[in-house]
Design an enzyme around this catalytic site. Structure first.
Site, PDB file in Angstrom:
ATOM      1  N   LYS A  14       0.830  -1.211   0.000  1.00 58.57           N
ATOM      2  CA  LYS A  14       0.000   0.000   0.000  1.00 58.57           C
ATOM      3  C   LYS A  14       0.868   1.267   0.000  1.00 58.57           C
ATOM      4  O   LYS A  14       0.625   2.190  -0.766  1.00 58.57           O
ATOM      5  CB  LYS A  14      -0.930   0.017   1.227  1.00 58.57           C
ATOM      6  N   ARG A  89      -9.555   0.477   9.355  1.00 60.68           N
ATOM      7  CA  ARG A  89      -9.182  -0.901   9.631  1.00 60.68           C
ATOM      8  C   ARG A  89     -10.248  -1.625  10.449  1.00 60.68           C
ATOM      9  O   ARG A  89     -10.068  -2.812  10.766  1.00 60.68           O
ATOM     10  CB  ARG A  89      -7.880  -0.923  10.437  1.00 60.68           C
ATOM     11  N   ARG A 128      11.532  -6.548   4.568  1.00 60.36           N
ATOM     12  CA  ARG A 128      11.452  -5.118   4.894  1.00 60.36           C
ATOM     13  C   ARG A 128      12.053  -4.853   6.271  1.00 60.36           C
ATOM     14  O   ARG A 128      12.687  -3.829   6.499  1.00 60.36           O
ATOM     15  CB  ARG A 128       9.976  -4.680   4.847  1.00 60.36           C
ATOM     16  N   ARG A 134      11.483  -1.097  11.907  1.00 65.17           N
ATOM     17  CA  ARG A 134      10.200  -1.299  12.587  1.00 65.17           C
ATOM     18  C   ARG A 134      10.239  -2.580  13.401  1.00 65.17           C
ATOM     19  O   ARG A 134      10.421  -3.664  12.859  1.00 65.17           O
ATOM     20  CB  ARG A 134       9.069  -1.372  11.550  1.00 65.17           C
ATOM     21  N   ARG A 146      -0.485  -9.808  13.123  1.00 65.24           N
ATOM     22  CA  ARG A 146      -1.029  -8.697  12.326  1.00 65.24           C
ATOM     23  C   ARG A 146      -1.925  -9.227  11.205  1.00 65.24           C
ATOM     24  O   ARG A 146      -2.957  -8.633  10.898  1.00 65.24           O
ATOM     25  CB  ARG A 146       0.110  -7.852  11.751  1.00 65.24           C
TER      26      ARG A 146
HETATM   27  P1  ADP Z   1       1.203  -2.489   7.849  1.00 68.61           P
HETATM   28  O1  ADP Z   1       2.465  -2.556   7.042  1.00 68.61           O
HETATM   29  O2  ADP Z   1       1.088  -3.578   8.851  1.00 68.61           O
HETATM   30  O3  ADP Z   1      -0.032  -2.294   7.017  1.00 68.61           O
HETATM   31  P2  ADP Z   1       0.965   0.194   8.992  1.00 68.61           P
HETATM   32  O4  ADP Z   1       2.212   0.978   8.790  1.00 68.61           O
HETATM   33  O5  ADP Z   1      -0.227   0.571   8.200  1.00 68.61           O
HETATM   34  O6  ADP Z   1       1.376  -1.309   8.812  1.00 68.61           O
HETATM   35  O7  ADP Z   1       0.548   0.203  10.537  1.00 68.61           O
HETATM   36  C1  ADP Z   1       1.413  -0.268  11.539  1.00 68.61           C
HETATM   37  C2  ADP Z   1       0.638  -0.500  12.844  1.00 68.61           C
HETATM   38  O8  ADP Z   1       0.013   0.741  13.266  1.00 68.61           O
HETATM   39  C3  ADP Z   1      -0.514  -1.508  12.752  1.00 68.61           C
HETATM   40  O9  ADP Z   1      -0.084  -2.853  12.914  1.00 68.61           O
HETATM   41  C4  ADP Z   1      -1.402  -1.011  13.910  1.00 68.61           C
HETATM   42  O10 ADP Z   1      -0.902  -1.450  15.157  1.00 68.61           O
HETATM   43  C5  ADP Z   1      -1.260   0.486  13.856  1.00 68.61           C
HETATM   44  N1  ADP Z   1      -2.310   1.092  13.012  1.00 68.61           N
HETATM   45  C6  ADP Z   1      -2.131   1.660  11.790  1.00 68.61           C
HETATM   46  N2  ADP Z   1      -3.317   2.074  11.284  1.00 68.61           N
HETATM   47  C7  ADP Z   1      -4.263   1.766  12.211  1.00 68.61           C
HETATM   48  C8  ADP Z   1      -5.672   1.905  12.282  1.00 68.61           C
HETATM   49  N3  ADP Z   1      -6.380   2.462  11.270  1.00 68.61           N
HETATM   50  N4  ADP Z   1      -6.329   1.476  13.399  1.00 68.61           N
HETATM   51  C9  ADP Z   1      -5.656   0.930  14.405  1.00 68.61           C
HETATM   52  N5  ADP Z   1      -4.325   0.727  14.410  1.00 68.61           N
HETATM   53  C10 ADP Z   1      -3.625   1.138  13.324  1.00 68.61           C
END
Ligand code: ADP
Length: 193
Positions: A14, A89, A128, A134, A146
């Site tokens: 994404k 989400r 990654r 991270r 996740r």
């Molecule tokens: P990923 O690569 O897992 O899609 P993101 O960078 O989008 O990761 O998000 C990393 C973390 O931040 C998620 O695993 C979650 O803990 C938190 N997070 C991100 N967006 C949301 C959301 N909309 N609602 C709740 N938690 C979120």
């Protein structure tokens, strides 16, 4: 305005695709993951709260996430449209987003889901993790958590927008350019209607 939700499991590409779409369509990219990482990097109260969930691979509570998202949208009213990445989400987040956009006489136009098999996702995230810095990318158990959270709490968001006739599945396997072209075909059609 064109408002897009870029959807898909963690590690589905994404962020990579959003950066390319922003250049092409001049949209504002809002990534809740990036916003949280910014807050964590600055050790703010919001960042500290978010960290306790993120490091375990859990979702940050909706109230915190929605408040942060609303601030970001309201700080940027004069844009050609938004690309929401990593948001919504959960169903309550979807309802909150629809409400927020309706206040501005706006709506979500499409949810584009990048479809990638689980095993490929785990490999991509571990790769990654070597450079991303991270914590949540380093450990396979946390990554699998996740993916579970995605399946249980996040996939209903696809159905929520499907009921509005807005969800589209995109094959998320291939080169970055191939996947980008697939996304552009959908967004291009939208810009014409
Ligand atoms: P990923 O690569 O897992 O899609 P993101 O960078 O989008 O990761 O998000 C990393 C973390 O931040 C998620 O695993 C979650 O803990 C938190 N997070 C991100 N967006 C949301 C959301 N909309 N609602 C709740 N938690 C979120």
């Amino acid at each position: 305005m064109v408002n897009i939700i870029l959807f898909g499991p963690p590690g589905s590409g994404k962020g990579t695709q959003a950066k390319k779409l922003v250049e092409k369509y001049n949209l504002l990219h809002i990534s809740t993951g990036d916003l949280f990482r910014y807050e964590m990097g600055n050790n703010t109260p919001l960042g500290k709260e978010a960290k306790s969930y993120i490091d375990k691979g859990e979702l940050v509570p909706d109230s915190v996430t929605v408040g942060m998202l609303r601030n970001k949208v309201e700080a940027n009213p004069d844009v050609a449209g938004y690309i929401f990445d990593g948001f919504p989400r959960t169903i309550p987040q979807s309802e909150a987003l629809d409400e927020l956009l309706a206040e501005k006489d706006q709506e979500v136009h499409r949810l584009l889901m990048l479809d990638v098999p689980d095993d490929e996702i785990v490999q991509r995230i571990l790769e990654r993790g070597k450079t991303s810095g991270r914590k949540d990318d380093l450990n396979e158990t946390i990554i699998r958590n996740r993916i579970e959270v995605y399946k249980n709490e996040t996939t209903p968001v696809y159905d929520f927008y499907q009921e509005q006739g807005k969800s589209v599945t995109i094959n998320g396997v291939g080169s970055i350019e191939e996947i980008f072209d697939r996304l552009c075909q959908e967004i291009g059609q939208l810009a014409q209607t």
